[in-house]
Design a protein around this motif. Structure first.
Motif, PDB file in Angstrom:
ATOM      1  N   PRO A 123       0.844  -1.204   0.000  1.00 21.83           N
ATOM      2  CA  PRO A 123       0.000   0.000   0.000  1.00 21.83           C
ATOM      3  C   PRO A 123       0.877   1.251   0.000  1.00 21.83           C
ATOM      4  O   PRO A 123       2.035   1.208   0.409  1.00 21.83           O
ATOM      5  CB  PRO A 123      -0.779  -0.117   1.307  1.00 21.83           C
ATOM      6  CG  PRO A 123       0.097  -0.927   2.194  1.00 21.83           C
ATOM      7  CD  PRO A 123       0.850  -1.870   1.307  1.00 21.83           C
ATOM      8  N   ILE A 124       0.308   2.339  -0.462  1.00 25.42           N
ATOM      9  CA  ILE A 124       1.028   3.617  -0.535  1.00 25.42           C
ATOM     10  C   ILE A 124       0.184   4.650   0.205  1.00 25.42           C
ATOM     11  O   ILE A 124      -1.033   4.704   0.020  1.00 25.42           O
ATOM     12  CB  ILE A 124       1.214   4.042  -2.007  1.00 25.42           C
ATOM     13  CG1 ILE A 124       2.168   3.056  -2.704  1.00 25.42           C
ATOM     14  CG2 ILE A 124       1.763   5.456  -2.105  1.00 25.42           C
ATOM     15  CD1 ILE A 124       2.208   3.196  -4.207  1.00 25.42           C
ATOM     16  N   VAL A 125       0.839   5.434   1.052  1.00 18.15           N
ATOM     17  CA  VAL A 125       0.123   6.465   1.811  1.00 18.15           C
ATOM     18  C   VAL A 125       0.565   7.835   1.318  1.00 18.15           C
ATOM     19  O   VAL A 125       1.751   8.079   1.121  1.00 18.15           O
ATOM     20  CB  VAL A 125       0.421   6.330   3.324  1.00 18.15           C
ATOM     21  CG1 VAL A 125      -0.263   7.451   4.101  1.00 18.15           C
ATOM     22  CG2 VAL A 125      -0.043   4.976   3.832  1.00 18.15           C
ATOM     23  N   CYS A 126      -0.405   8.708   1.071  1.00 17.49           N
ATOM     24  CA  CYS A 126      -0.049  10.110   0.779  1.00 17.49           C
ATOM     25  C   CYS A 126      -0.947  10.999   1.630  1.00 17.49           C
ATOM     26  O   CYS A 126      -2.014  10.578   2.057  1.00 17.49           O
ATOM     27  CB  CYS A 126      -0.201  10.425  -0.706  1.00 17.49           C
ATOM     28  SG  CYS A 126      -1.844  10.172  -1.337  1.00 17.49           S
ATOM     29  N   GLN A 127      -0.489  12.199   1.880  1.00 15.23           N
ATOM     30  CA  GLN A 127      -1.275  13.104   2.715  1.00 15.23           C
ATOM     31  C   GLN A 127      -1.209  14.510   2.165  1.00 15.23           C
ATOM     32  O   GLN A 127      -0.303  14.855   1.417  1.00 15.23           O
ATOM     33  CB  GLN A 127      -0.761  13.076   4.152  1.00 15.23           C
ATOM     34  CG  GLN A 127       0.712  13.394   4.276  1.00 15.23           C
ATOM     35  CD  GLN A 127       1.123  13.636   5.705  1.00 15.23           C
ATOM     36  OE1 GLN A 127       0.576  14.513   6.359  1.00 15.23           O
ATOM     37  NE2 GLN A 127       2.067  12.861   6.195  1.00 15.23           N
ATOM     38  N   ARG A 128      -2.195  15.300   2.570  1.00 17.08           N
ATOM     39  CA  ARG A 128      -2.296  16.661   2.047  1.00 17.08           C
ATOM     40  C   ARG A 128      -2.406  17.619   3.227  1.00 17.08           C
ATOM     41  O   ARG A 128      -3.151  17.336   4.166  1.00 17.08           O
ATOM     42  CB  ARG A 128      -3.548  16.734   1.180  1.00 17.08           C
ATOM     43  CG  ARG A 128      -3.631  17.944   0.301  1.00 17.08           C
ATOM     44  CD  ARG A 128      -4.747  17.740  -0.702  1.00 17.08           C
ATOM     45  NE  ARG A 128      -5.239  18.986  -1.228  1.00 17.08           N
ATOM     46  CZ  ARG A 128      -6.352  19.095  -1.938  1.00 17.08           C
ATOM     47  NH1 ARG A 128      -7.063  18.007  -2.193  1.00 17.08           N
ATOM     48  NH2 ARG A 128      -6.745  20.254  -2.393  1.00 17.08           N
ATOM     49  N   PRO A 129      -1.678  18.730   3.202  1.00 19.85           N
ATOM     50  CA  PRO A 129      -1.718  19.653   4.350  1.00 19.85           C
ATOM     51  C   PRO A 129      -3.114  20.263   4.526  1.00 19.85           C
ATOM     52  O   PRO A 129      -3.888  20.366   3.564  1.00 19.85           O
ATOM     53  CB  PRO A 129      -0.709  20.737   3.974  1.00 19.85           C
ATOM     54  CG  PRO A 129       0.063  20.192   2.826  1.00 19.85           C
ATOM     55  CD  PRO A 129      -0.806  19.200   2.140  1.00 19.85           C
ATOM     56  N   GLY A 130      -3.395  20.677   5.766  1.00 19.46           N
ATOM     57  CA  GLY A 130      -4.672  21.332   6.060  1.00 19.46           C
ATOM     58  C   GLY A 130      -4.717  22.743   5.483  1.00 19.46           C
ATOM     59  O   GLY A 130      -3.712  23.277   5.007  1.00 19.46           O
ATOM     60  N   LEU A 131      -5.888  23.372   5.568  1.00 19.95           N
ATOM     61  CA  LEU A 131      -6.083  24.694   4.948  1.00 19.95           C
ATOM     62  C   LEU A 131      -5.230  25.773   5.606  1.00 19.95           C
ATOM     63  O   LEU A 131      -4.908  26.775   4.984  1.00 19.95           O
ATOM     64  CB  LEU A 131      -7.568  25.085   5.019  1.00 19.95           C
ATOM     65  CG  LEU A 131      -8.491  24.217   4.153  1.00 19.95           C
ATOM     66  CD1 LEU A 131      -9.945  24.555   4.409  1.00 19.95           C
ATOM     67  CD2 LEU A 131      -8.160  24.383   2.669  1.00 19.95           C
ATOM     68  N   ALA A 132      -4.875  25.574   6.885  1.00 18.10           N
ATOM     69  CA  ALA A 132      -4.071  26.608   7.565  1.00 18.10           C
ATOM     70  C   ALA A 132      -2.578  26.299   7.492  1.00 18.10           C
ATOM     71  O   ALA A 132      -1.767  27.045   8.012  1.00 18.10           O
ATOM     72  CB  ALA A 132      -4.509  26.725   9.014  1.00 18.10           C
ATOM     73  N   GLU A 133      -2.223  25.173   6.851  1.00 18.56           N
ATOM     74  CA  GLU A 133      -0.806  24.792   6.765  1.00 18.56           C
ATOM     75  C   GLU A 133      -0.205  25.264   5.451  1.00 18.56           C
ATOM     76  O   GLU A 133      -0.920  25.703   4.539  1.00 18.56           O
ATOM     77  CB  GLU A 133      -0.685  23.262   6.862  1.00 18.56           C
ATOM     78  CG  GLU A 133      -1.144  22.685   8.199  1.00 18.56           C
ATOM     79  CD  GLU A 133      -1.090  21.162   8.203  1.00 18.56           C
ATOM     80  OE1 GLU A 133       0.007  20.618   8.000  1.00 18.56           O
ATOM     81  OE2 GLU A 133      -2.149  20.535   8.382  1.00 18.56           O
ATOM     82  N   LEU A 134       1.115  25.128   5.349  1.00 24.05           N
ATOM     83  CA  LEU A 134       1.805  25.461   4.096  1.00 24.05           C
ATOM     84  C   LEU A 134       1.315  24.519   3.003  1.00 24.05           C
ATOM     85  O   LEU A 134       1.032  23.350   3.268  1.00 24.05           O
ATOM     86  CB  LEU A 134       3.319  25.303   4.267  1.00 24.05           C
ATOM     87  CG  LEU A 134       3.980  26.254   5.263  1.00 24.05           C
ATOM     88  CD1 LEU A 134       5.445  25.905   5.431  1.00 24.05           C
ATOM     89  CD2 LEU A 134       3.833  27.693   4.824  1.00 24.05           C
ATOM     90  N   PRO A 135       1.208  25.005   1.751  1.00 24.24           N
ATOM     91  CA  PRO A 135       0.681  24.157   0.675  1.00 24.24           C
ATOM     92  C   PRO A 135       1.543  22.911   0.428  1.00 24.24           C
ATOM     93  O   PRO A 135       2.693  22.850   0.865  1.00 24.24           O
ATOM     94  CB  PRO A 135       0.674  25.067  -0.548  1.00 24.24           C
ATOM     95  CG  PRO A 135       1.331  26.333  -0.151  1.00 24.24           C
ATOM     96  CD  PRO A 135       1.542  26.351   1.319  1.00 24.24           C
ATOM     97  N   LEU A 136       0.950  21.957  -0.282  1.00 19.05           N
ATOM     98  CA  LEU A 136       1.628  20.681  -0.533  1.00 19.05           C
ATOM     99  C   LEU A 136       2.941  20.883  -1.288  1.00 19.05           C
ATOM    100  O   LEU A 136       3.000  21.619  -2.266  1.00 19.05           O
ATOM    101  CB  LEU A 136       0.701  19.772  -1.356  1.00 19.05           C
ATOM    102  CG  LEU A 136       1.315  18.452  -1.822  1.00 19.05           C
ATOM    103  CD1 LEU A 136       1.551  17.530  -0.640  1.00 19.05           C
ATOM    104  CD2 LEU A 136       0.412  17.761  -2.841  1.00 19.05           C
TER     105      LEU A 136
END
Length: 1354
Positions: free
Chosen positions: A280-293
């Protein structure tokens, strides 16, 4: 082909848009690379040869295994996506930038990974991730063709009898850009695994009977967001599936279909797990208040360059210079380019951005605009042989050698040492060296060790697997997935039962015990059990469970550390901007009532109060900030801020504003506090934890890959060959997908919102057009289009460059004029100043940069780093050769400027070459770029820039020789407009040469002009002169008596004058001249009209009026005078009609005014008391204004004290009001006579004891007044009575004593004898008002020029 709308409708929310396969098309066979042919065509044109004669096609000089052949997109799925149309040419070019490359079994065939991006015209980006591997060639036709090509290559060399390596190098050395043409050489950094035998002709050989031929093939995922790690792992597993001995668990179509249609983009602030072939492969995306991906490994960028170099590169990017990255490895280019642009938050790069520049697009390096490009280097290419079209403003980054070449004179980032220290601390915490290295990066820190590391990096294949067979590995990974899914609640009842059965099975326990006894370990099962136990323990303690089975694999751990390092480094950079621009909102000018009117008038509006912003910054920040706030990225940032009033905030701006707001709540910073103290980032741990938490608890798991409804028998597994996939099952996605429905709903909501906007009045198309224009204001060039590369398109691109340069010139000159005239208006008393000297210097530096870019556009052959200076040298050589041939001194046609003063000064010769010689003689300037900039500044200061450049370009034969036909300088109409824009700069005065080159030696010519009666002009004394300016003085220079000259004016009247030529360090703008003589000889009296001083380099001429006698027993008995200068207006006819000009500075008090004050028979009308009071107020006001200017821009205080309308002159008028000026024995009485009598009275009264009755402070004041007056009288200098009064006023102002001395003089009985009843000095109210005005000067530290206080000792 029509595409299922559901499959494409959800595209904006899909993880990947396309799966692409590129490689050799066996049907068309081997074709020479068209792009290489186009490149040859461009090179021929660049060298001035006939492009048609340079036959494109085969290049027999080179071994066939080293040549480029045309690659093709063999397949892409789906056919098209509505939101992101497939650009076949661009994708093919960027997947295989060098085309196809061939290998034999002797060569290294390790797989390679690289990424790329395509920037569309609207600025949006699409990312591509490419896994390139070598596949055996099975087509007999291709093998036969390669064999034939090899025989032809050998025959060619046998007939030429040359060594191929030397011939190819000699043919390439003729071209400056050939060294850039890396497309002709594979240039892989990996060396051959076995020594390759050379053929007869040299180079790698190929024999179809004994060699196996391999050809490159690329698998590519095209995605809307840069999930680099996830795509890299997915593609590596896809490749492993075809190289493994056993076929993959499911057909490859299942995995491709899954990643294209069933894996969604993770929502902001969430993590997602999806399944590739094995793991399996995991990816994540920053929240709206965090620095962009940003998924590219920043740690790698820091290791490649080192912290110091990366910060310097970052500064160059911020200042929008031209950036060229240079490396053999495509992925390195991408990592550095994406890393640097990621660090710009909250700003965004606004110009040309091509991290991987294909060889066919090398003409883009000619672009006269800021760019950030990456160029692949050949193995062994020497940087010194790399001739680039323009280098004056270029930052060249040699990634592989950790070196960086910086442009000249660029400002440093504020707090750079502390900033580097903070970045170093972050890197050291992760076990990385701040100096950087080429070693592969492993992030140490506190990463826990794991039992079995299953890695799939770019260069690993099935060989790196440690488990016995693929099926064993598969079983283990399936079990682990079951554990993961069970913990996340993603398993059905049956799967859960299987897991429970496995976990509690006594049979398995017995098997495992048996295996241990026989020496076989079942690590994976142990790991699963431990993982499950850990998970249960976590569950009991409320830990929330682990994302990848409690213990993460080494690769997951590495990815986590990389993500944490990324975000911490980025937070340090973001923190710097948040500190520097904490109060930026206060300076944004919100002037428009609505978006439509703002967009319509965008170009005319000032959106940011730059001067106020800079005045609020700490002094050390100013050099950098004054340049940075002029950039396009800052302008766009401010535009976005203004537009956020009317529409949704741009995401980066929203995050940045949120951070500033948060910082404000915690740390209230007074706006007036200008602190340059470095503030470290405080949220590093917090940001790293957010990443770890998302990986610890996976938020979403995508649907598992599953069997599709496929035709049986197609796509049969054959080890080592990537099969042809079934297109029909990959053409569209499922229709019953929950997240595609979610997307459709959000899409409908967006549509409704858009329709609502359309009804609000502003037509949406029009609005979009305005928006694009507003956003692109100041940008010169859209992104280069990679697909269509016909000569017509290249010509059109160059035309856009020309238009862009002209527009930029118009905007820059307009800005320089408006700002400068605004400042002059202030000096004349209108409005407020809106330009500082620093800002002016920034504008001039950017004009120098623009001229360099114009001169480097369309160059035939590159010579030296500065294209402008190179052109000037060619011009100089031609003109000097011409003058030798014609043997006439005036042949290089210097324009002669009339004598500036008309009187006494010989004509100054003015020409392009004369100014070049001045610059060439300056030993302080070491480089061509520096010389070009100095020449521009000198020409601008002399108001000759347009004229000089016109002269330079008038030699059309030279311009044709140096420039291609599409160059800006060969577009006649644009060139004329450009020169006209530069001509407009003559309307204002610049001192951009004088104020910048402060240490150079400058020749000055001084002329002393006596009053026109011959008898008065003669003197037997020894005259001397001392010239002073804002930067220092020349020292006293004795003038020999025998330099008396006689000249005749236009009416043939004779005039005598004394001329002295002297050389000294740059004095800056001239302020005063001290003139005197030693009173020797019979004719020791001298009536001087004025002194003229000219700077022989800039031509600036200053007039120092005198109109007084120098001699004992005449006038006020002065043997020396301090004269105040004024800059003379040039008198040439051409410049007389210049219109607006700078207001004159104060000058020495004129002769008529002097007479009216100091003699009985003053013919001029005397000023009234009201006029005198107004004059004093004005002079004090000017001094106060002087101190409110930035220190570097204050100019000369001497002018405000002693010049016309200065403090001394206005107080002289005050003291002269009601003064009894009856002549006693034909001798004039001066104010100093009154001062002397007052001192005499005070001293005698003190001796008699009268003063003891007065209050003690008054007694002390009396004492200081007498001490100062006596010291002035006892000074060895013969400065005359008016000079003594001037010195007393200046010292009193400096030492804050004037308001204390005035009451003494008012109380002194002498006043009744020397002043009438009506005198202002005898009016208590007026005197008190004057004291009040003078006391306002106490807040300022007045320092006096040495020319005033020389020889005076208290």
């Amino acid at each position: 082909m029509s595409v299922n709308s559901t499959g494409t409708g959800s595209a904006p929310c899909r993880f990947a848009h396309y799966f692409v396969i590129c490689g050799i098309d066996t049907e068309t066979g081997l074709e020479p690379d068209e792009l290489a042919a186009l490149y040859q065509w461009l090179e021929a044109e660049r060298q001035g040869k006939d492009p048609e004669a340079a036959a494109p096609g085969e290049n027999f000089d080179q071994s066939p295994l080293k040549r480029t052949f045309k690659s093709k997109v063999l397949a892409h799925y789906p056919e098209n996506v509505e939101w992101n149309p497939f650009d076949q040419d661009a994708v093919n070019m960027l997947c295989m930038p060098k085309g196809l490359s061939f290998r034999t079994q002797r060569d290294s065939r390790e797989p390679q990974f690289h990424s790329y991006l395509i920037t569309r015209e609207d600025g949006s980006r699409t990312y591509g991730f490419v896994h390139t591997f070598y596949e055996e060639v099975t087509s007999p036709q291709i093998c036969a063709a390669m064999q034939t090509l090899h025989q032809m290559h050998r025959a060619e060399h046998a007939s030429n009898g040359t060594n191929p390596s030397s011939s190819s190098s000699s043919s390439s050395s003729s071209s400056s850009m050939d060294s850039l043409a890396s497309s002709l050489d594979e240039g892989d950094s990996s060396s051959s695994s076995a020594p390759s035998p050379s053929a007869a002709g040299g180079g790698p050989s190929y024999d179809s009977s004994r060699d196996t031929l391999y050809v490159s093939k690329a698998l590519c995922l095209v995605t809307p967001m840069p999930f680099m790690h996830a795509c890299r792992r997915f593609l590596a597993q896809m490749h492993r599936a075809v190289t493994a001995q056993q076929p993959p668990p499911l057909p490859l179509e299942s995995y491709v279909h899954n990643v294209l249609y069933e894996v969604p983009l993770p929502p902001p602030g969430r993590s997602l797990k999806f399944h590739a072939v094995y793991e399996p492969i995991v990816c994540q995306r920053p929240g709206l208040a965090e620095l962009p991906l940003a998924d590219f490994p920043l740690g790698e960028a820091f290791q490649l360059l080192g912290v110091e170099n990366l910060v310097q590169l970052f500064t160059c990017v911020l200042l929008e210079m031209q950036i060229l990255l240079y490396s053999q490895d495509y992925q390195r280019l991408m990592v550095v380019a994406e890393g640097i642009t990621t660090l710009l938050f909250p700003f965004q790069w606004q110009h040309v951005y091509v991290p991987i520049l294909p060889a066919s697009l090398l003409h883009f390096l000619d672009a006269p605009v800021p760019y950030l490009m990456g160029l692949q280097s050949k193995e062994g290419t020497d940087r010194s042989k790399l001739e680039l079209p323009q280098e004056a403003n270029l930052c060249f980054v040699d990634v592989d050698n950790h070196t960086i070449e910086l442009p000249e004179d660029f400002p440093q980032l504020p707090n750079k040492p502390e900033f580097i220290r903070e970045l170093t601390d972050v890197l050291l915490r992760f076990g990385l060296s701040p100096e950087g290295s080429n070693a592969p990066i492993t992030l140490t820190a506190t990463a826990p060790t794991t039992t079995t590391a299953t890695t799939t990096s770019s260069t690993t294949s099935s060989r790196s697997r440690t488990s016995g067979s693929p099926s064993a590995g598969l079983k283990g990974s399936v079990l682990r997935e079951l554990v993961d899914d069970g913990r996340n609640g993603n398993l059905g009842r049956e799967d859960m039962a299987v897991l429970e059965l496995l976990q509690g099975s006594p049979t398995l326990d017995r098997l495992q015990a048996l295996a241990k006894r026989t020496g076989v370990t079942v690590d994976r099962l142990e790991a699963i059990r431990r993982g499950v136990r850990d998970g249960q323990a976590d569950g009991e303690t409320g830990g929330g469970g682990g994302g990848a089975g409690g213990k993460r694999s080494a690769e997951d751990e590495q990815e986590l550390r990389s993500g944490q390092l990324n975000v911490q480094l980025r937070e340090v950079f973001a923190g710097r901007f948040a500190t520097m621009f904490a109060d930026y909102e206060a300076f944004v000018i919100q002037s428009a009532p609505d978006l439509e009117s703002w967009l319509t008038n965008r170009e005319q509006m000032h959106n940011f109060d730059k001067a106020s912003f800079l005045s609020d910054q700490p002094e050390p920040y100013l050099p950098f900030l004054s340049h940075f706030i002029e950039t396009q990225m800052f302008a766009t940032f401010i535009d976005n801020k203004i537009m956020s009033q009317w529409e949704e905030k741009e995401p980066m701006l929203r995050v940045f504003d949120g951070r500033i707001e948060k910082a404000r709540l915690f740390n209230v910073r007074a706006p007036s506090l200008r602190s340059s103290t470095y503030q470290r980032c405080t949220i590093l741990e917090e940001s790293a934890q957010a990443i770890e938490q998302r990986l610890m608890k996976i938020d979403h798991t995508a649907i598992h890959p599953h069997l599709l409804d496929m035709k049986i028998g197609q796509g049969k597994y054959q080890q080592g060959f990537f099969p042809k996939l079934q297109a029909d099952v990959l053409a569209s996605g499922p229709t019953n997908n929950k997240w595609s429905n979610r997307t459709a709903t959000s899409q409908r909501r967006q549509d409704r919102h858009r329709h609502h906007n359309e009804h609000l009045g502003l037509d949406n198309d029009l609005k979009e057009k305005y928006m694009q224009e507003a956003r692109s204001l100041g940008k010169n060039l859209r992104q280069p289009k990679l697909s269509d590369l016909s000569p017509a398109v290249i010509a059109q691109t160059n035309w856009k460059f020309v238009e862009g340069l002209l527009k930029e010139c118009r905007l820059k000159t307009k800005r320089m004029l408006v700002e400068k005239m605004g400042r002059e208006a202030v000096e004349l008393g209108h409005g407020e100043a809106n330009i500082t000297g620093l800002e002016e210097n920034t504008l001039i530096a950017s004009l120098c940069d623009l001229l360099e870019r114009i001169w480097s556009h369309g160059l035939q052959v590159k010579q030296g780093k500065s294209a402008l200076w190179s052109h000037l040298l060619h011009y100089q050589a031609r003109e000097e050769k011409q003058s030798l041939l014609t043997d006439s001194p005036g042949s290089n046609s210097p324009e002669r400027r009339k004598s500036d003063a008309g009187l006494g000064l010989s004509t100054l010769r003015v020409s392009v070459i004369q100014d070049m010689r001045h610059i060439q003689s300056m030993s302080e300037i070491k480089t061509d770029v520096g010389r070009a900039r100095a020449w521009i500044r000198l020409s601008l200061e002399k108001k000759l820039l347009s004229q000089h450049l016109k002269q330079l370009l008038s030699n059309q034969a030279l311009t044709k020789k140096l420039y291609k036909r599409y160059a800006f300088l060969r577009c006649e109409e644009e060139k004329e407009q450009f020169l006209f824009h530069l001509l407009s700069l003559n309307a204002v005065d610049y001192f951009c040469f004088t104020n910048v080159f402060t240490t150079i030696m400058i020749p000055y010519r001084a002329v002393i002009i006596p009053i026109k009666k011959l008898s008065n002009a003669m003197t037997t004394s020894n005259p001397w002169v001392c010239v002073a300016g804002e930067l220092g003085d020349s020292g006293v220079m004795q003038i020999p008596k025998n330099v008396l000259e006689m000249t005749f004016d236009s009416a043939f009247r004779p005039h005598t004058h004394i001329t002295a030529l002297f050389k000294c360090q740059n004095l800056g703008k001239l302020t005063t001249v001290q003139l005197g003589h030693d009173n020797s000889g019979l004719l020791a009296k001298w009536l001087v009209d004025c002194v003229m001083v000219r700077n022989e380099i800039t031509g600036h001429t200053y007039k120092f009026p005198c109109g007084r006698w120098l001699g004992k027993g005449v006038d006020d008995g002065s043997l020396e005078r301090v004269l105040i200068g004024e800059l003379q207006v040039p008198t040439s006819d051409e410049e007389a009609g210049r219109g607006s000009r700078t207001p004159p500075m104060q000058r020495s008090p004129s002769q008529p005014r002097r007479i009216s004050i100091t003699s009985l028979s003053g013919r001029a009308s005397k000023p009234t008391s009201a006029q005198i009071q107004e004059g004093i107020g004005e002079s004090v006001n000017n001094i106060i204004k002087h101190f409110h200017k930035p220190e570097k821009e204050r100019g000369s205080l001497t002018l405000l004290l002693c010049g016309e309308n200065g403090l001394v002159g206005s107080l002289e008028q005050f003291f002269h009001h009601g003064f009894k000026t009856a002549r006693l024995f034909q001798k004039s009485i001066f104010i100093w006579d009154f001062v002397e009598k007052a001192v005499e009275y005070m001293e005698s009264a003190d001796q008699m004891g009268d003063m003891q009755e007065t209050a003690e402070p008054l007694g002390l004041t009396c004492e200081t007044f007498c001490r100062y007056a006596n010291a002035i009288n006892n000074s060895p200098r013969s400065i005359g009575k008016d000079g003594k009064f001037q010195l007393l006023v200046c010292l009193g102002a400096r030492d804050r004593l004037l308001p204390e001395w005035l009451p003494l003089l008012v109380e002194c009985p002498v006043i009744t004898r020397m002043y009438e009843e009506t005198a202002m000095l005898r009016d208590r109210t007026t005197v008190n008002a004057l004291i009040g005005v003078l006391q306002t000067l106490h807040d300022f530290a007045i320092t006096l020029e040495t020319s005033l206080v020389k020889g005076f000792d208290l």
